[in-house]
Design a protein around this motif. Structure first.
Motif, mmCIF file in Angstrom:
data_model
loop_
_atom_site.group_PDB
_atom_site.id
_atom_site.type_symbol
_atom_site.label_atom_id
_atom_site.label_comp_id
_atom_site.label_asym_id
_atom_site.label_seq_id
_atom_site.Cartn_x
_atom_site.Cartn_y
_atom_site.Cartn_z
ATOM 1 N N VAL A 249 0.868 -1.224 -0.023
ATOM 2 C CA VAL A 249 -0.096 -0.024 -0.087
ATOM 3 C C VAL A 249 1.168 1.218 0.131
ATOM 4 C CG1 VAL A 249 -0.197 0.049 2.502
ATOM 5 C CG2 VAL A 249 -1.899 1.108 0.864
ATOM 6 N N GLU A 250 0.324 2.023 -0.697
ATOM 7 C CA GLU A 250 1.235 3.687 -0.948
ATOM 8 C C GLU A 250 0.952 4.315 0.161
ATOM 9 O OE1 GLU A 250 2.358 5.309 -5.168
ATOM 10 O OE2 GLU A 250 0.265 5.997 -4.353
ATOM 11 N N VAL A 251 1.931 4.147 1.307
ATOM 12 C CA VAL A 251 1.435 5.116 2.564
ATOM 13 C C VAL A 251 1.968 6.536 2.381
ATOM 14 C CG1 VAL A 251 2.379 5.211 4.795
ATOM 15 C CG2 VAL A 251 1.725 2.984 4.016
ATOM 16 N N PHE A 252 2.940 6.586 1.652
ATOM 17 C CA PHE A 252 3.642 7.858 1.213
ATOM 18 C C PHE A 252 3.316 8.057 -0.414
ATOM 19 C CE2 PHE A 252 5.653 12.006 2.319
ATOM 20 C CZ PHE A 252 5.793 12.402 1.243
ATOM 21 N N ASN A 253 2.421 9.002 -0.894
ATOM 22 C CA ASN A 253 2.529 9.417 -2.151
ATOM 23 C C ASN A 253 2.542 11.112 -2.155
ATOM 24 O OD1 ASN A 253 0.577 10.711 -4.278
ATOM 25 N ND2 ASN A 253 0.853 8.899 -5.268
ATOM 26 N N ASP A 254 1.874 11.515 -1.139
ATOM 27 C CA ASP A 254 1.542 13.061 -1.107
ATOM 28 C C ASP A 254 1.804 13.314 0.484
ATOM 29 O OD1 ASP A 254 0.166 15.823 -0.845
ATOM 30 O OD2 ASP A 254 0.761 15.733 -3.330
ATOM 31 N N ALA A 255 2.569 14.521 0.744
ATOM 32 C CA ALA A 255 2.795 14.598 2.167
ATOM 33 C C ALA A 255 1.229 15.153 2.716
ATOM 34 C CB ALA A 255 3.810 15.701 2.473
ATOM 35 N N VAL B 54 16.651 17.888 -3.462
ATOM 36 C CA VAL B 54 15.940 17.042 -3.991
ATOM 37 C C VAL B 54 14.677 17.217 -4.429
ATOM 38 C CG1 VAL B 54 15.079 14.389 -3.605
ATOM 39 C CG2 VAL B 54 17.303 15.101 -2.961
ATOM 40 N N ARG B 55 14.000 17.686 -3.317
ATOM 41 C CA ARG B 55 12.630 18.092 -3.566
ATOM 42 C C ARG B 55 12.194 19.362 -2.529
ATOM 43 N NH1 ARG B 55 7.209 14.317 -3.954
ATOM 44 N NH2 ARG B 55 5.610 15.714 -3.951
ATOM 45 N N GLN B 56 12.524 20.603 -2.910
ATOM 46 C CA GLN B 56 12.514 21.368 -1.890
ATOM 47 C C GLN B 56 11.034 21.654 -1.357
ATOM 48 O OE1 GLN B 56 13.956 25.215 -3.489
ATOM 49 N NE2 GLN B 56 14.298 26.169 -1.310
ATOM 50 N N GLY B 57 11.127 21.706 0.291
ATOM 51 C CA GLY B 57 9.941 22.021 0.994
ATOM 52 C C GLY B 57 9.255 20.878 1.213
ATOM 53 N N ALA B 58 9.924 19.464 0.913
ATOM 54 C CA ALA B 58 9.343 18.220 1.231
ATOM 55 C C ALA B 58 9.839 17.790 2.686
ATOM 56 C CB ALA B 58 9.519 17.324 0.088
ATOM 57 N N PRO B 59 9.215 16.824 3.179
ATOM 58 C CA PRO B 59 9.521 16.303 4.561
ATOM 59 C C PRO B 59 10.504 15.501 4.365
ATOM 60 C CG PRO B 59 7.450 15.435 4.087
ATOM 61 C CD PRO B 59 7.607 16.342 2.964
ATOM 62 N N VAL B 60 11.686 15.355 5.773
ATOM 63 C CA VAL B 60 12.712 14.236 5.522
ATOM 64 C C VAL B 60 12.016 13.346 6.670
ATOM 65 C CG1 VAL B 60 14.904 13.812 6.231
ATOM 66 C CG2 VAL B 60 14.329 15.972 5.319
ATOM 67 N N ALA C 116 -9.878 3.072 17.421
ATOM 68 C CA ALA C 116 -9.377 4.440 16.860
ATOM 69 C C ALA C 116 -7.861 4.601 17.407
ATOM 70 C CB ALA C 116 -10.235 5.417 17.835
ATOM 71 N N LEU C 117 -7.180 5.268 16.496
ATOM 72 C CA LEU C 117 -5.750 5.760 16.822
ATOM 73 C C LEU C 117 -5.627 7.317 16.684
ATOM 74 C CD1 LEU C 117 -4.076 3.113 14.645
ATOM 75 C CD2 LEU C 117 -4.347 2.921 16.919
ATOM 76 N N THR C 118 -5.001 7.759 17.609
ATOM 77 C CA THR C 118 -4.479 9.212 17.646
ATOM 78 C C THR C 118 -3.124 9.265 17.143
ATOM 79 O OG1 THR C 118 -6.526 9.676 18.789
ATOM 80 C CG2 THR C 118 -4.829 11.306 18.653
ATOM 81 N N LEU C 119 -2.785 9.955 16.066
ATOM 82 C CA LEU C 119 -1.236 9.954 15.924
ATOM 83 C C LEU C 119 -0.832 11.298 16.580
ATOM 84 C CD1 LEU C 119 -0.707 9.370 12.068
ATOM 85 C CD2 LEU C 119 -0.498 7.632 14.117
ATOM 86 N N PRO C 120 0.391 11.469 16.965
ATOM 87 C CA PRO C 120 0.909 12.656 17.572
ATOM 88 C C PRO C 120 1.180 13.765 16.518
ATOM 89 C CG PRO C 120 2.726 11.210 17.660
ATOM 90 C CD PRO C 120 1.460 10.393 17.121
ATOM 91 N N ALA C 121 1.171 15.080 17.019
ATOM 92 C CA ALA C 121 1.642 16.283 16.055
ATOM 93 C C ALA C 121 3.029 15.721 15.455
ATOM 94 C CB ALA C 121 1.488 17.498 16.692
ATOM 95 N N MET C 122 3.142 15.779 14.122
ATOM 96 C CA MET C 122 4.232 15.748 13.420
ATOM 97 C C MET C 122 4.661 16.499 12.200
ATOM 98 S SD MET C 122 4.471 11.507 13.228
ATOM 99 C CE MET C 122 3.172 11.322 12.649
ATOM 100 N N THR C 123 5.752 17.036 12.084
ATOM 101 C CA THR C 123 6.107 18.108 10.959
ATOM 102 C C THR C 123 5.865 17.314 9.724
ATOM 103 O OG1 THR C 123 8.555 17.433 11.231
ATOM 104 C CG2 THR C 123 7.793 19.500 12.370
ATOM 105 N N ILE C 124 5.913 16.018 9.734
ATOM 106 C CA ILE C 124 5.618 15.335 8.322
ATOM 107 C C ILE C 124 4.395 15.702 8.010
ATOM 108 C CG2 ILE C 124 5.190 13.050 9.240
ATOM 109 C CD1 ILE C 124 6.769 12.060 7.138
ATOM 110 N N CYS C 125 3.405 15.886 8.824
ATOM 111 C CA CYS C 125 1.865 16.107 8.579
ATOM 112 C C CYS C 125 1.608 17.517 8.416
ATOM 113 C CB CYS C 125 1.152 15.432 9.753
ATOM 114 S SG CYS C 125 1.434 13.751 9.939
ATOM 115 N N ASP C 126 2.426 18.637 8.558
ATOM 116 C CA ASP C 126 1.952 19.852 8.357
ATOM 117 C C ASP C 126 2.143 20.427 6.876
ATOM 118 O OD1 ASP C 126 2.300 20.065 11.068
ATOM 119 O OD2 ASP C 126 4.494 20.793 11.066
#
Length: 512
Positions: free
Chosen positions: A305-311, A472-478, A502-512
């Motif tokens: 499953v494509e977990v990362f396709n777009d931030a 590589v891709r400016q503005g993309a998360p590491v 139900a799950l609750t993910l913590p706040a992460m910069t990758i999700c901003d």
């Protein structure tokens, strides 16, 4: 300009003259994409006797680029050329000359995040050749891994204008080991193209790919044989005629036909996009998958499953995937670029595949298929995660005294970093740790971590960093993601799933 009508285009070589036959009247001329710098507009009049127009474009300068690693091995690299009024990307195979307008340029030469970057200013003189020798140190050696990605498009797709030759060079210049383009509803012989370009030893193309693209959900299918006598070279048809009427085929049908046609890996693409499967069927982490079996579009007959396709969708799909793991579904997370153009580079993110090959380009189809089915892969976007002492991701492991110990290594290029380690057990965070590293450090973490374990369940490792991938891709998360280790906490030889919740993910910069 100002509503004027385009009447003709002339392709003019260096120092060449061309004639256009024009009716009498007022005209405007300009150069477009002239390597020495565009000139115009120039207004002129055509009489019955014609007219001579001298655009006199300036002579270009030339940048002679050579690229090699620290051992003197020549490389394929991406060259990004910038000045205030222009920027463009070129690809260099070992060496090449690039025509440029005279003046000052910023020249950035890169090969993905496993290599250092050469970033410097140059001054180009008209009519002269400037030598530009580049050495890119390999800072993250692959050491038993290859990498590639499974979702990218070129001109065989109706929604991409990227030439097929360019997609080959895009992959090679980003330092991936193998490429798997997946054009919409048609296969293309990329392995044959790589051979014809003389690059078979520089970029692997060991497995075919296609994106089957119905209205609901898109499906990646890998390993089908090219059938040159069949429509679209053997891709399943999206519609079928029954009782004299046409209907769209459902996702379970298309998955099964892809399998019947030889697909060895079937992937669920962007499940939260506008036509995503999870949206269509109403799946979330707290929904029991058994309750979805009556939906005509529902199936979990996917290997990946494509977990990362777009931030913008990453955290929602991450939560979906963790929810599937909690229900005992063994489905491997991958990350892909879904690129359609040169402006969105291939290989970000990418999946890392364990390989016995001497070099990453020689990874075999069997290794790729086995790794994806077993989940023994990691995903990287600007960083690489591995477990150097073992086990491979996807393995079943045993906790001792309520603790599982594993050596984790996180590496990133000297121009980015990961600064946070998250460990999930049964979808909930059990370790959330800041990493005190410098950007210039290649190794952001290399130590044995102790994970508290109280019950059976999947253990997932995620490292994140800032949105800063300038080369590589400016503005993309590491980020770097390790597919689950399946932890047997009670030692009974089985991993018992806790089920939907139900799950609750913590706040992460990758999700901003």
């Amino acid at each position: 300009d100002d509503g004027a009508q385009l009447v003709t285009r002339l392709r003019i070589g260096e120092g060449g003259d061309r004639v256009a036959r024009l009716s009498p009247g007022a005209y405007r001329a300009r150069t477009v994409d002239w390597p020495g710098g565009d000139l115009g507009p120039i207004d002129f009049q055509v009489t019955a006797a014609g007219a001579d127009v001298d655009l006199a474009p300036p002579a270009p300068g030339r940048l002679h680029v050579t690229v090699e690693d620290q051992h003197g091995q020549r490389l394929i690299a991406k060259v990004w050329l910038q000045r205030p009024v222009e920027q463009r990307v070129e690809f260099v195979v070992d060496e090449g000359e690039i025509a440029l307008a005279a003046g000052d340029w910023q020249v950035i030469t890169s090969r993905g995040w496993h290599y250092a970057v050469d970033d410097r200013s140059v001054h180009v003189e008209a009519g002269q050749v400037l030598e530009h020798a580049v050495v890119l140190d390999e800072v993250i050696p692959f050491e038993g891994w290859s990498s590639g990605e499974f979702h990218q498009h070129a001109s065989p797709s109706t929604d991409s204008a990227t030439p097929v030759e360019s997609i080959v060079l895009m992959n090679a210049s980003e330092g991936v080991g193998f490429m798997v383009p997946s054009d919409h509803d048609v296969m293309f012989d990329y392995a044959g193209l790589v051979r014809s370009m003389g690059l078979a030893d520089r970029i692997g193309a060991p497995i075919t790919g296609v994106e089957i693209s119905p209205l609901v959900a898109h499906i990646g299918a890998y390993g089908m044989q090219l059938d040159r006598t069949a429509p679209a070279l053997g891709v399943p048809a999206l519609s079928i005629k029954e009782d004299g009427r046409w209907r769209q085929r459902r996702i379970p049908e298309l998955v099964q036909e892809a399998r019947d046609r030889g697909a060895e890996i079937v992937q669920l693409n962007h499940p939260r996009a506008s036509q995503g499967l999870f949206d269509e069927v109403g799946y979330t982490a707290d929904v029991a998958i058994d309750s979805l079996t009556d939906h005509p579009q529902w199936t979990l007959a996917f290997d990946t499953v494509e977990v990362f396709n777009d931030a913008s969708q990453y955290c929602e799909v991450l939560e979906d995937w963790l929810g599937l793991l909690n229900q005992g579904v063994h489905i491997t997370a991958v990350g892909n670029s879904d690129t359609h153009s040169v402006g969105r580079p291939t290989g970000y993110p990418r999946s890392y595949i364990p390989s016995q090959a001497d070099v990453p380009q020689q990874v075999t189809k069997d290794e790729i298929v086995a790794a994806l089915r077993a989940g023994s892969t990691t995903v990287g976007g600007g960083a690489m995660a591995d477990l150097p002492d073992g086990p491979l991701p996807g393995s079943t492991v045993t906790a001792e005294d309520g603790t599982y110990r594993v050596r984790v290594r996180l590496r990133s290029a000297p121009w980015d970093r990961v600064d946070r380690l998250l460990v999930f057990h049964n979808g909930r965070v059990v370790i959330d740790r800041a990493l005190e590293t410098e950007t210039a450090d290649v190794v952001d973490l290399d130590e044995v971590i102790e994970v508290p374990i109280d019950v059976d369940g999947p253990l997932v490792i995620l490292a994140t960093g800032d949105h800063d991938m300038p080369y590589v891709r400016q503005g993309a998360p590491v980020f770097a993601l390790v597919n689950p280790l399946w932890v047997d906490a009670d030692g009974d030889g089985e991993v018992t799933a806790i089920g939907a919740g139900a799950l609750t993910l913590p706040a992460m910069t990758i999700c901003d």
